[in-house]
Design a protein around this motif. Sequence first.
Motif, mmCIF file in Angstrom:
data_model
loop_
_atom_site.group_PDB
_atom_site.id
_atom_site.type_symbol
_atom_site.label_atom_id
_atom_site.label_comp_id
_atom_site.label_asym_id
_atom_site.label_seq_id
_atom_site.Cartn_x
_atom_site.Cartn_y
_atom_site.Cartn_z
ATOM 1 N N TYR A 132 5.384 7.824 -1.750
ATOM 2 C CA TYR A 132 5.559 7.430 -0.350
ATOM 3 C C TYR A 132 4.210 7.366 0.362
ATOM 4 N N TYR A 163 2.559 3.940 1.938
ATOM 5 C CA TYR A 163 2.239 3.775 3.355
ATOM 6 C C TYR A 163 0.735 3.647 3.582
ATOM 7 N N GLY A 181 -0.408 0.353 5.237
ATOM 8 C CA GLY A 181 -1.208 0.539 6.442
ATOM 9 C C GLY A 181 -2.568 -0.122 6.338
ATOM 10 N N ASN A 220 10.501 1.609 10.254
ATOM 11 C CA ASN A 220 10.182 2.431 9.086
ATOM 12 C C ASN A 220 10.879 3.780 9.140
ATOM 13 N N GLY A 225 12.217 3.207 1.423
ATOM 14 C CA GLY A 225 11.049 2.731 2.149
ATOM 15 C C GLY A 225 11.000 1.226 2.251
ATOM 16 N N SER A 259 7.585 1.848 -3.022
ATOM 17 C CA SER A 259 8.389 2.931 -2.459
ATOM 18 C C SER A 259 9.810 2.805 -3.008
#
Length: 168
Positions: free
Chosen positions: A4, A8, A12, A60, A70, A80
């Motif tokens: 996870y 992210y 990101g 999210n 996810g 995810s």
Amino acid sequence: MARYIFSYLLGGSIFFVAIPAIIFFIATLCPYTFMPEGKVAVFFGAFSSAVGLLFMIWSNLELIKKGKGGAVVIGNIKISKETIKLVTTGPYALCRNPMHMGAFLFYLGLCCAVNSFFTLVVPFGFLLFAYFFAVFLDEPRLKRDFPEEFEQWIQDVPQRFWPKPKKG
């Protein structure tokens, strides 16, 4: 858990570093404005980006808490965990792809803030990508994994990207 965090961090990096860097690079090469210069462009850009960011985060969180999965799943590439429940609440009760809508608004806001006409290719290109992603990858998976719930959701929330005011 590490999966996870990695997903992210990767997402990101792409959404909040690479794509904004492309917007700022285009703005330096092609500074032709499309909005009144000054505070209007900055205010509209900040507002649009803030609303977009809100929808991205909210979407999210709903996927993680209610869907138990996810957002970093692209076809057979599952960075995810896939959701195990169809999420139809929160922002997903307003439109079926609120995360994509949020990203579009976020990038549109950046384009307004830098006020460069040619940067608009980024949010509208993203919207085109999001449309094909939703139609050809995401929706077929949801229809396959949650057939009855998905059909009901389409009936309840027919709009793919933009919330539509509910009739009184």
